[in-house]
Scaffold this active site. Structure first.
Site, PDB file in Angstrom:
ATOM      1  CG  HIS A  76       5.384   7.441   6.893  1.00  0.00           C
ATOM      2  ND1 HIS A  76       6.379   6.944   7.699  1.00  0.00           N
ATOM      3  CD2 HIS A  76       5.990   8.306   6.044  1.00  0.00           C
ATOM      4  CE1 HIS A  76       7.540   7.485   7.351  1.00  0.00           C
ATOM      5  NE2 HIS A  76       7.333   8.315   6.343  1.00  0.00           N
ATOM      6  CG  ASP A  88       1.263   9.881  11.198  1.00  0.00           C
ATOM      7  OD1 ASP A  88       1.648  11.059  11.328  1.00  0.00           O
ATOM      8  OD2 ASP A  88       1.869   9.038  10.497  1.00  0.00           O
ATOM      9  CD  GLN A 132       3.004  14.628   4.897  1.00  0.00           C
ATOM     10  OE1 GLN A 132       2.850  15.763   4.456  1.00  0.00           O
ATOM     11  NE2 GLN A 132       4.193  14.043   4.902  1.00  0.00           N
ATOM     12  CE  LYS A 160       6.988  14.370   7.695  1.00  0.00           C
ATOM     13  NZ  LYS A 160       7.781  14.094   6.505  1.00  0.00           N
ATOM     14  CB  CYS A 198       8.328   6.000   4.261  1.00  0.00           C
ATOM     15  SG  CYS A 198      10.046   6.455   4.274  1.00  0.00           S
TER      16      CYS A 198
HETATM   17  C1  LIG Z   1       2.278  10.567   7.440  1.00  0.00           C
HETATM   18  C2  LIG Z   1       3.652  10.514   8.026  1.00  0.00           C
HETATM   19  N1  LIG Z   1       3.849   9.939   9.205  1.00  0.00           N
HETATM   20  C3  LIG Z   1       5.044   9.870   9.782  1.00  0.00           C
HETATM   21  C4  LIG Z   1       6.151  10.387   9.155  1.00  0.00           C
HETATM   22  C5  LIG Z   1       7.477  10.307   9.837  1.00  0.00           C
HETATM   23  O1  LIG Z   1       7.893  11.575  10.172  1.00  0.00           O
HETATM   24  P1  LIG Z   1       9.381  11.837  10.745  1.00  0.00           P
HETATM   25  O2  LIG Z   1      10.313  11.266   9.731  1.00  0.00           O
HETATM   26  O3  LIG Z   1       9.443  13.317  10.842  1.00  0.00           O
HETATM   27  O4  LIG Z   1       9.461  11.171  12.046  1.00  0.00           O
HETATM   28  C6  LIG Z   1       6.018  10.986   7.904  1.00  0.00           C
HETATM   29  C7  LIG Z   1       7.182  11.508   7.171  1.00  0.00           C
HETATM   30  O5  LIG Z   1       7.178  11.641   5.973  1.00  0.00           O
HETATM   31  C8  LIG Z   1       4.728  11.065   7.320  1.00  0.00           C
HETATM   32  O6  LIG Z   1       4.533  11.642   6.144  1.00  0.00           O
END
Ligand SMILES: Cc1ncc(COP(=O)(O)O)c(C=O)c1O
Length: 429
Positions: A146, A223, A226, A249, A387
């Protein structure tokens, strides 16, 4: 499944048992009743919410916990000696204790509250990266990150004249682990990889990847944005150095999230932001910083949201994570089979290990058109680059439509999605 006593849970910060009694059947209709938002109609059709990877829905128990805080406990934390402040502090720190158990951290000191995964990764980049990465060093990320796990490292590389190295993936959307092993060397100073891809649904073998990096003494950030909504986390078993997640999420309000970090690393790091609550003492000559975790929590945090995250963790324990995961797995298999059978539909991301996400394209129809027509039938999916522009480039598509699932979705909703996709194909004939 017997009814949950929300009132009782919402009025205490008691810890809910991690392993509830096993129940054979996943009563999805009963679970759906916990989520008020799901019972509405959209454009005249029942809402089919399949955008959980962007933000999941919030159960009544979490809503009630947040409402109770605002109605009866709202106050600033840590600094007050009065009744409300102590109540708010207890609730906020109680949520941290829940997070600690949820992630199996060794200590609450290792659980830093942040607004979400993005802020968590930026905290590590600033606190660790800016202190310990120098010119000529290398940082490894993967081709399926992401933007939140690309851009901060790119910014750091630019600032330090370091180099970003990228683990490639195959056509199924699986990382090439031989290439990863080949990228690791004595110049590698940090690895940051996603547990599950938000654009493809691929589950990465992060434990193995952490082990490889540790052979070079390199710290690894996972990270988990998900992964956290779907399965248990055990940071000690993974032996990761940092793990980030977003509350919104995983059935909690927006503005909640966590960075787990190993204590010895967090101790060595610079603070992220400066201000109130992160200090021991301040003079114009010198400031000394607070102990963990406060060193990383400057200013008034998102108190209500983090208390909500604690309640969401309680909820997950009550319904049973393993049962929820097994149900979701069956649902994803069912959805994959049904969508694959539609002529003209191509699934993007066909890894052997997947979780929660089904990305697809339809011959010659732009994903935004797919998303719009599905919305007219009450079906919420995401359309775009998610993203993850480098993933789109890798698969040579401008965007995808993405259906993403939670334990409250049903096979009937998958059937509704299939019917609606067939309509899209008809319209664009
Ligand atoms: C894999 C992953 N990392 C990071 C993020 C960023 O999360 P946030 O927007 O809650 O900071 C997302 C959001 O879709 C994501 O799917």
């Amino acid at each position: 499944m017997s009814a949950v006593n929300y009132k009782k849970l919402a009025t205490t910060e008691q810890l809910v048992p991690i392993r509830p009694k096993p129940v054979e059947i996943w009563d999805v209709e009963r679970i759906r009743k916990d989520f008020p938002v799901l019972s509405q109609t959209v454009h005249g059709s029942p809402l089919v919410y399949l955008d959980n990877a962007a933000s999941s829905q919030v159960p009544q128990m979490v809503i009630e916990r947040g409402t109770q805080y605002i109605k009866h406990e709202h106050s600033n934390i840590h600094r007050g000696v009065h009744y409300l402040s102590m109540k708010a502090t207890n609730a906020y720190e109680g949520a941290r204790e829940k997070v600690k158990r949820f992630m199996n951290a060794r200590d609450v000191k290792e659980c830093i509250f942040v607004r979400g995964a993005t802020e968590g990764i930026n905290l590590v980049m600033h606190g660790y990266g800016r202190k310990f990465i120098s010119a000529g060093d290398e940082i490894i990320i993967s081709a399926m990150e992401h933007h939140a796990n690309i851009v901060p490292w790119q910014m750091l590389c630019e600032e330090k004249n370091a180099k970003l190295r990228v683990i490639p993936m195959n056509d199924a959307g699986e990382l090439l682990l031989d290439e990863y092993d080949a990228l690791l060397n004595e110049k590698t100073k940090f690895v940051a990889i996603t547990h599950v891809s938000n654009a493809l649904g691929t589950v990465n073998p992060v434990k193995q990847m952490i082990e490889s990096a540790h052979k070079y003494g390199v710290p690894v950030l996972i990270d988990g944005a998900q992964w956290a909504p779907h399965a248990s986390i055990d940071v000690q078993d993974l032996d990761c150095d940092f793990y980030v997640l977003s509350g919104h999420k995983m059935f909690a309000p927006t503005g909640s999230g966590v960075v787990y970090g190993k204590e010895q690393l967090l101790e060595k790091m610079n603070p992220f932001q400066g201000g109130g609550d992160m200090i021991k003492s301040v003079t114009f000559e010198k400031t000394t910083y607070a102990d963990l975790p406060n060193k990383f929590e400057a200013g008034t945090p998102a108190i209500a949201s983090q208390i909500g995250l604690g309640a969401a963790i309680d909820y997950l324990h009550i319904i049973g994570r393993e049962r929820a995961a097994a149900y979701e797995h069956d649902l994803l298999v069912y959805a994959t089979e049904r969508l694959s059978a539609i002529e003209g539909v191509r699934i993007i991301g066909t890894a052997r290990e997947k979780l929660g996400v089904l990305s697809f394209i339809i011959d010659d129809i732009h994903p935004h058109d797919i998303g719009t027509i599905l919305d007219q039938q009450g079906i919420a999916v995401r359309a775009g680059h998610h993203c993850a522009q480098p993933v789109m480039k890798r698969f040579n598509v401008p965007a995808t439509a993405r259906a993403s699932f939670a334990f409250y979705n049903t096979k009937q909703e998958v059937d509704a999605l299939v019917e609606a996709i067939e309509k899209v194909i008809e319209v664009f004939g």
